[in-house]
Scaffold this active site. Structure first.
Site, PDB file in Angstrom:
ATOM      1  N   HIS A 255     -16.876  -0.856  17.666  1.00 21.09           N
ATOM      2  CA  HIS A 255     -17.850  -1.935  17.822  1.00 21.09           C
ATOM      3  C   HIS A 255     -18.723  -2.073  16.580  1.00 21.09           C
ATOM      4  O   HIS A 255     -19.166  -3.186  16.257  1.00 21.09           O
ATOM      5  CB  HIS A 255     -18.709  -1.695  19.058  1.00 21.09           C
ATOM      6  CG  HIS A 255     -18.003  -1.991  20.336  1.00 21.09           C
ATOM      7  ND1 HIS A 255     -18.390  -1.461  21.550  1.00 21.09           N
ATOM      8  CD2 HIS A 255     -16.918  -2.767  20.594  1.00 21.09           C
ATOM      9  CE1 HIS A 255     -17.574  -1.898  22.501  1.00 21.09           C
ATOM     10  NE2 HIS A 255     -16.671  -2.689  21.942  1.00 21.09           N
ATOM     11  N   HIS A 390      -6.744  -8.938  19.787  1.00 21.01           N
ATOM     12  CA  HIS A 390      -7.258  -8.164  18.665  1.00 21.01           C
ATOM     13  C   HIS A 390      -6.287  -8.119  17.483  1.00 21.01           C
ATOM     14  O   HIS A 390      -6.688  -8.348  16.330  1.00 21.01           O
ATOM     15  CB  HIS A 390      -7.604  -6.741  19.111  1.00 21.01           C
ATOM     16  CG  HIS A 390      -8.933  -6.628  19.764  1.00 21.01           C
ATOM     17  ND1 HIS A 390      -9.080  -6.473  21.127  1.00 21.01           N
ATOM     18  CD2 HIS A 390     -10.195  -6.654  19.260  1.00 21.01           C
ATOM     19  CE1 HIS A 390     -10.367  -6.408  21.430  1.00 21.01           C
ATOM     20  NE2 HIS A 390     -11.063  -6.514  20.326  1.00 21.01           N
TER      21      HIS A 390
END
Length: 419
Positions: A255, A390
């Protein structure tokens, strides 16, 4: 804001690398087509097949709709119908026709009737990309998604998203999460482009000010993930369930990389819109990259980035997840474009070397979604191969400008090499 042309030979300018990214994208797209179910898109197993009991999920349906819209916008045949299928599912069985918003599964058959900001951010992203792709039903979906965000999730007082509610919106979860606000930031960048309304960029900046420039900066630029309703950190949250796929204990280096990239997209979007743009967006992005790379990469002696760290920066969950490495390489490419510094070229090549040797599955297709600490395929946290989003974005981002957002950039013909 300036973008820089590297003084060295960069892979970002190499036609062969650009073609490699394009080819990998086509391979990923072909694999993901099999995820189609009557009510949306489901989770593919490690061989690219749907289990006999597979059901659609809102997260996958929204992510697939967004991803397939990006393919269609580029002119890749065979994806318009899949975008339309996703729109119909999000406008139909995945939507709560009585109280508004979206369930996690069709008609809440999984027993979950709650409404999560994380899912609604992806619905908004999917709708915005489908609008750019000019698909039927996309505008209505976008209007619904924006209305729900405005009515229930966005807190003007907090400058951030509320986390979740029960079905009829009468009860709110007393929790605030960095993860849902991160994906809201991503969605808001796209909404600003599609709606031509810059207030989404102001909202994105307010989220980033709180989560990154406030809390993460005070924590050595490692992202604090969990908060109470008053935005006080909850450092022991999920200590007994540290490998949770969405709310793990401790800090999550992946993240940190993802936020790093988003800060640069936000900076570029605000500059492009002629808005006041704080200089700390770029410096915070660099600090996020440096500190998460320092503490996440090879921290246990083996190549790769661990999933989570404790508050002393020791690895807790040592699995290597594919999405983490996708975000790391994408962040490196964004910082390379923004600064022209050779260190980001080195990291970019390093991350892709790892993904190429350990994560890309050339036998069964797509990418291994999880590796164990010895970099062997495993399925402790994420089984199968349900995630196109992703890896697909990881092969697109190096080929696109920092602004506008992906669908709009593709529609403007800004991609480096046509697929």
């Amino acid at each position: 804001m300036n973008t820089f042309q590297p003084a060295f030979s960069s892979w970002l300018n190499a036609p062969a690398h650009q073609q490699w990214l394009a080819d990998e994208g086509l391979r990923l797209l072909a694999f993901a087509k099999a995820s189609k179910l009557p009510e949306g898109f489901g989770n593919l197993d490690a061989h690219g097949e749907l289990p006999v009991d597979a059901q659609a999920h809102t997260m996958n349906t929204a992510r697939m709709t967004h991803s397939f819209a990006l393919a269609h916008i580029q002119g890749v045949p065979g994806f318009a119908e899949l975008v339309d299928h996703g729109i119909n599912a999000l406008n139909g069985p995945l939507r709560d026709a009585e109280f508004g918003g979206w369930f996690a599964a069709p008609d809440h058959r999984d027993g979950d009737t709650g409404k999560a900001a994380y899912l609604h951010a992806f619905v908004a992203l999917a709708a915005s990309s489908a609008v750019v792709a000019q698909r039927p039903g996309a505008n209505a979906l976008l209007s619904d998604a924006i209305a729900i965000i405005e009515q229930h999730f966005w807190s003007e007082e907090e400058g951030a998203m509320r986390e979740s509610f029960n079905r009829d919106w009468s009860e709110e979860e007393p929790y605030r999460g960095a993860n849902s606000n991160m994906h809201a930031t991503e969605a808001f960048l796209a909404l600003a482009d599609v709606t031509q309304d810059s207030h989404w960029l102001n909202r994105a900046l307010r989220i980033v000010e709180r989560v990154i420039h406030g809390h993460a900066a005070a924590n050595d630029f490692l992202v604090v993930e969990h908060f109470d309703q008053d935005w006080q950190p909850l450092p022991e949250y999920n200590h007994e369930n540290p490998a949770d796929g969405f709310r793990p204990y401790g800090t999550t280096p992946g993240h940190g990389f993802e936020w790093s990239r988003l800060l640069l997209h936000l900076e570029a979007a605000r500059v492009q819109a002629g808005m006041l743009t704080p200089g700390w967006l770029a410096t915070d992005a660099q600090q996020l990259f440096v500190h998460n790379g320092l503490h996440g990469w090879e921290v246990d002696g083996a190549p790769g980035i661990v999933y989570t760290l404790d508050w002393d920066n020791r690895p807790v969950v040592r699995q290597r997840l594919h999405w983490v490495h996708c975000e790391a390489s994408a962040a490196a490419s964004a910082l390379l474009k923004r600064t022209g510094e050779a260190q980001y070229e080195t990291w970019y090549r390093r991350f892709w070397a790892f993904s190429d040797s350990c994560l890309i599955d050339r036998i069964h297709g797509s990418w291994h979604h999880e590796l164990d600490p010895q970099n062997r395929p495993s399925a402790q946290i994420w089984g199968g191969k349900p995630d196109l989003y992703h890896a697909w974005q990881a092969v697109l981002i190096p080929r696109l400008p920092l602004a506008p957002s992906m669908a709009s950039a593709l529609a403007q013909g800004s991609i480096s090499v046509l697929m």
